[in-house]
Design a protein around this motif. Structure first.
Motif, short mmCIF file in Angstrom:
data_model
loop_
_atom_site.label_atom_id
_atom_site.label_comp_id
_atom_site.label_asym_id
_atom_site.label_seq_id
_atom_site.Cartn_x
_atom_site.Cartn_y
_atom_site.Cartn_z
N PHE A 1 0.79 -1.23 0.00
CA PHE A 1 0.00 0.00 0.00
C PHE A 1 0.82 1.28 0.00
O PHE A 1 0.30 2.36 0.26
CB PHE A 1 -0.95 -0.01 1.20
CG PHE A 1 -1.83 -1.23 1.28
CD1 PHE A 1 -2.62 -1.61 0.22
CD2 PHE A 1 -1.83 -2.02 2.43
CE1 PHE A 1 -3.42 -2.74 0.28
CE2 PHE A 1 -2.62 -3.15 2.51
CZ PHE A 1 -3.43 -3.52 1.43
N ALA A 2 2.10 1.17 -0.31
CA ALA A 2 2.96 2.37 -0.30
C ALA A 2 2.48 3.42 -1.29
O ALA A 2 2.65 4.62 -1.07
CB ALA A 2 4.40 1.97 -0.60
N THR A 3 1.88 2.99 -2.40
CA THR A 3 1.42 3.94 -3.42
C THR A 3 -0.08 3.86 -3.62
O THR A 3 -0.60 4.17 -4.70
CB THR A 3 2.13 3.66 -4.75
OG1 THR A 3 1.87 2.31 -5.16
CG2 THR A 3 3.64 3.87 -4.62
N GLY A 4 -0.82 3.45 -2.60
CA GLY A 4 -2.26 3.36 -2.72
C GLY A 4 -2.73 1.92 -2.65
O GLY A 4 -2.02 1.03 -2.19
N ALA A 5 -3.96 1.69 -3.12
CA ALA A 5 -4.57 0.37 -3.06
C ALA A 5 -5.26 0.07 -4.38
O ALA A 5 -5.68 0.97 -5.10
CB ALA A 5 -5.58 0.31 -1.90
N PRO A 6 -5.42 -1.22 -4.70
CA PRO A 6 -6.08 -1.59 -5.96
C PRO A 6 -7.60 -1.51 -5.84
O PRO A 6 -8.15 -1.21 -4.76
CB PRO A 6 -5.61 -3.02 -6.17
CG PRO A 6 -5.48 -3.55 -4.78
CD PRO A 6 -4.96 -2.40 -3.96
N THR B 1 -6.63 -3.03 6.45
CA THR B 1 -5.86 -1.88 5.97
C THR B 1 -6.33 -1.47 4.58
O THR B 1 -6.46 -0.26 4.28
CB THR B 1 -4.36 -2.24 5.92
OG1 THR B 1 -3.96 -2.72 7.20
CG2 THR B 1 -3.53 -1.02 5.56
N PHE B 2 -6.60 -2.43 3.73
CA PHE B 2 -7.08 -2.17 2.38
C PHE B 2 -8.36 -1.34 2.41
O PHE B 2 -8.51 -0.36 1.66
CB PHE B 2 -7.31 -3.51 1.68
CG PHE B 2 -8.03 -3.44 0.37
CD1 PHE B 2 -7.53 -2.70 -0.68
CD2 PHE B 2 -9.22 -4.15 0.18
CE1 PHE B 2 -8.19 -2.65 -1.91
CE2 PHE B 2 -9.88 -4.11 -1.03
CZ PHE B 2 -9.37 -3.36 -2.08
N TRP C 1 -12.86 -4.32 -3.46
CA TRP C 1 -13.33 -5.67 -3.15
C TRP C 1 -12.18 -6.49 -2.59
O TRP C 1 -11.11 -6.59 -3.22
CB TRP C 1 -13.86 -6.36 -4.40
CG TRP C 1 -15.16 -5.81 -4.92
CD1 TRP C 1 -15.77 -4.64 -4.56
CD2 TRP C 1 -15.98 -6.40 -5.92
NE1 TRP C 1 -16.92 -4.46 -5.27
CE2 TRP C 1 -17.09 -5.54 -6.11
CE3 TRP C 1 -15.90 -7.56 -6.67
CZ2 TRP C 1 -18.10 -5.81 -7.03
CZ3 TRP C 1 -16.91 -7.84 -7.59
CH2 TRP C 1 -18.00 -6.98 -7.76
N ALA C 2 -12.41 -7.11 -1.44
CA ALA C 2 -11.44 -8.02 -0.83
C ALA C 2 -11.96 -9.44 -0.98
O ALA C 2 -13.04 -9.77 -0.48
CB ALA C 2 -11.23 -7.68 0.64
N VAL C 3 -11.19 -10.28 -1.68
CA VAL C 3 -11.64 -11.63 -2.03
C VAL C 3 -10.71 -12.66 -1.39
O VAL C 3 -9.49 -12.54 -1.50
CB VAL C 3 -11.66 -11.82 -3.56
CG1 VAL C 3 -12.16 -13.21 -3.92
CG2 VAL C 3 -12.51 -10.74 -4.23
N PHE C 4 -11.29 -13.65 -0.74
CA PHE C 4 -10.55 -14.78 -0.18
C PHE C 4 -10.87 -16.03 -0.98
O PHE C 4 -12.03 -16.32 -1.27
CB PHE C 4 -10.95 -15.01 1.28
CG PHE C 4 -10.07 -14.33 2.29
CD1 PHE C 4 -9.27 -13.25 1.95
CD2 PHE C 4 -10.06 -14.75 3.62
CE1 PHE C 4 -8.47 -12.61 2.88
CE2 PHE C 4 -9.26 -14.11 4.56
CZ PHE C 4 -8.47 -13.05 4.20
#
Length: 657
Positions: free
Chosen positions: A65-70, A91-92, A100-103
């Protein structure tokens, strides 16, 4: 109209801390399948973020996440990274609340209720095979669908607007595996680093999916289905050739039961043909078929004739009949293992076996009886403590077995404290046994010693291990303290083996400690007429440990190290210690002993050089015994590998040893 492509990051983390990467195969399948869709390829940028097993949560968060998030962050989840990946989704969401966080992965498949309850920052759980499910999720994201309204996608779980868990119907298994694009042939997984070198420890490859068994401790058969489906021979041949062009030494097959089908023999023949052309690959490691059919014996013979190496595995888990019944493994022909192990040993082929400690029905007495019965034929016995995994019989029917468990500190495995046939005290003792067994037998510090000790010295493998346990417990010297601490803490800390093992491999002080145990505790128990022989074997085992120096320590003057001169043999680098061994041919002697052949003529002392494969530092900290075995020192006669149509002889050399 979007002003930029949507960003998708696939996150994977290996289990071991290594200098080389672990190949991100699962993420590669997802990326290759998604990018075959024209809409996704045109509108999305997909990256694989692959982390080392030693990476910290803080370090991964900073790198991600140094340059943001997807826009989409997808994780390949296993028990060892579940907690850390869940924390990364929190954190995302702080950075990109609409992301969207996908597992996905077998640790979370069909476990959405627990996942969402513990970690509400996770949006979607993928159930079952994920390649086409993930593609459909990305298409839904492109269509700006709500992550709360994904009812039309099969094979997922999510939470609707009311916070209720919705699980859609199961997605059918992928019958034609070639529908999944190859992550290697498409370039989804890069095969070179910035210096143009192959960046991974080994090449991971699936030749098939499915498992015909449903063992009580395993979710493999239930997860991917009992029907075995295979990739085409042509596709696999192209992948093998690509790996060969990148000089990949070892192929590790991610199949449940390799060696059970005629297609497996064809695969091995293609590997051999490719090696004849390119010089690589040199070895195949696999989870070999539990039932050894005629096809398996053909494969072994073909590999032996071609000099293609493997550590043939006997995945027995236990030898106790009552425990096998509870494991649901009595349908496997495990009673055939003794004749197979004897045959492999007499053929001079490397073999190791796997046992699990702590299965319901097992006791210390039944385990030790089985361990020594197995060690009579196979000295490299890998013993692992029982873990309770999601979706297994032991997990869903735990009250039947009286299981008492606790979750790990940094992982999401359930560790056994006790059950109906195992007390907490027995369990603590056996974890110490496992620690020492893994240290000197599995990895292995001793390779040739076990047979002579049993046959000539009358001392079983478990007795020798327990002798070293007692030495660690009671020896007052400071050099023993790290080993005592590792053994004592092994019950509560699964990561204690690696630092102790590297110390034993890479320092004179530790080897001197081992020699002191040998002379004080073991040699007095050996019959007088056998002492000279077993002592020579002991010294040979120590001398042929890999050329390795602990970082920060000066090179050894008495054991192999990285300052030895290097030569090229058959395309591989070796350190050579010229004329260092002044004793009999230990490998030839132990093989004759195993075959019950006369060995007196083999006890003549000769002066020999020893060769050590370069690169042991890449694997020793990982405790990956299947790879470490390649870095053990060898006599020149052991370096020979035959080529097709050529009798065994001196290995072709690119440097003069």
């Amino acid at each position: 109209m979007r002003d930029r492509p949507l960003r998708v990051w696939l996150v994977q983390q290996g289990v071991w801390a290594m200098s080389l990467e672990s190949m991100p195969l699962a993420s590669g399948y997802l990326k290759a399948t998604a990018l075959r869709d024209e809409r996704i390829a045109a509108a999305m940028e997909i990256e694989i973020r692959n982390f080392d097993g030693g990476a910290t949560l803080f370090g991964m968060a900073n790198e991600l996440f140094a340059t943001g998030a997807p826009d989409v962050l997808a994780f390949s989840v296993l028990g060892w990274n579940y907690q850390e990946f869940a924390a990364l989704t929190e954190t995302f969401k702080q950075i990109n609340p609409d992301g969207w966080a996908v597992f996905g992965g077998n640790h979370v498949s069909q476990q959405a209720g627990r996942v969402f309850r513990m970690h509400p920052s996770v949006d979607v759980v993928v159930n079952g095979e994920g390649e086409f499910t993930f593609r459909d999720l990305l298409l839904a994201r492109l269509d700006q669908e709500s992550v709360r309204s994904l009812h039309g996608i099969d094979g997922i779980s999510f939470q609707d607007e009311a916070g209720e868990v919705v699980t859609t119907k199961d997605r059918p298994r992928i019958e034609n595996l070639d529908e999944i694009p190859s992550p290697f042939l498409t370039g989804a997984i890069p095969l070179t680093d910035k210096e143009g070198r192959f960046p991974y420890d080994v090449a991971l490859l699936e030749t098939n999916r499915g498992c015909p068994y449903k063992c009580s401790f395993c979710y493999w058969g239930g997860y991917v289905g009992q029907q075995v489906r295979a990739f085409s021979r042509e596709r696999l041949r192209r992948e093998i050739e690509l790996f060969a062009q990148h000089k990949v030494h070892t192929l590790v097959l991610c199949d449940a039961n390799f060696g059970m089908m005629p297609l497996d023999l064809e695969f091995v023949e293609d590997v051999i043909a490719t090696r004849e052309k390119y010089g690589y690959p040199r070895s195949i490691e696999a989870s070999w078929a539990k039932n050894k059919s005629a096809t398996f014996y053909k494969i072994v013979k073909v590999m032996k004739d071609a000099g293609l190496h493997s550590s043939f595995t006997l995945a027995l888990q236990t030898l106790d009949d009552d425990t096998l019944d509870l494991m649901a493994r009595r349908n496997m022909k495990v009673n055939d293992w003794e004749s197979l192990a004897e045959w492999l040993g007499k053929e001079g082929l490397d073999c190791y076996a796997e046992l699990i400690w702590g299965a319901p029905g097992e006791t210390v007495e039944t385990f030790m009886k089985g361990y020594d019965r197995l060690a009579t034929h196979v000295s490299r016995v890998a013993v692992y403590p029982m873990l309770i995994l999601p979706n297994t019989t032991y997990h869903t029917d735990r009250e039947r077995f009286g299981l008492v468990t606790v979750r790990g500190n940094t992982d999401d495995f359930e560790y056994l404290l006790s059950h109906d046939t195992m007390s907490p005290r027995d369990n603590q003792y056996m974890h110490r046994f496992i620690f020492v067994s893994r240290l000197i037998a599995e990895n292995p510090v001793f390779r040739y010693l076990w047979g002579p000790m049993r046959t000539l010295g009358g001392i079983t493998q478990s007795d020798l291990i327990r002798s070293l346990m007692d030495f660690f417990e009671n020896d007052p010297q400071p050099s023993t303290e790290p080993f005592r601490a590792g053994m004592v803490n092994s019950f509560t800390d699964a990561d204690v083996l690696a630092p102790v093992m590297t110390r034993l491999y890479g320092s004179d002080e530790a080897k001197d400690m081992l020699r002191r145990w040998w002379h004080e505790s073991v040699m007095p128990l050996v019959p007088g007429n056998a002492r000279s022989i077993v002592d020579t074997v002991f010294e040979f085992d120590l001398l042929t440990l890999p050329a390795y120096t602990i970082p920060g320590h000066g090179p050894s003057t008495r054991y192999a190290n990285e300052t030895l001169p290097e030569v090229q043999i058959d395309g591989d680098g070796y350190y050579v210690w010229r004329d260092i061994w002044n004793g009999f041919d230990v490998p030839a002697f132990t093989l004759a002993l195993l075959r019950e052949e006369p060995y007196g003529q083999l006890l003549t002392e000769t002066v020999s050089s020893v060769y050590y494969k370069v690169g042991a530092d890449r694997f020793l900290p990982s405790t990956n015994h299947e790879e470490i075995i390649y870095y053990m020192g060898r006599l020149e006669t052991q370096l020979v590998r035959p080529r097709r149509g050529q009798p065994a002889g001196r290995a072709q050399q690119g440097g003069k040893p």
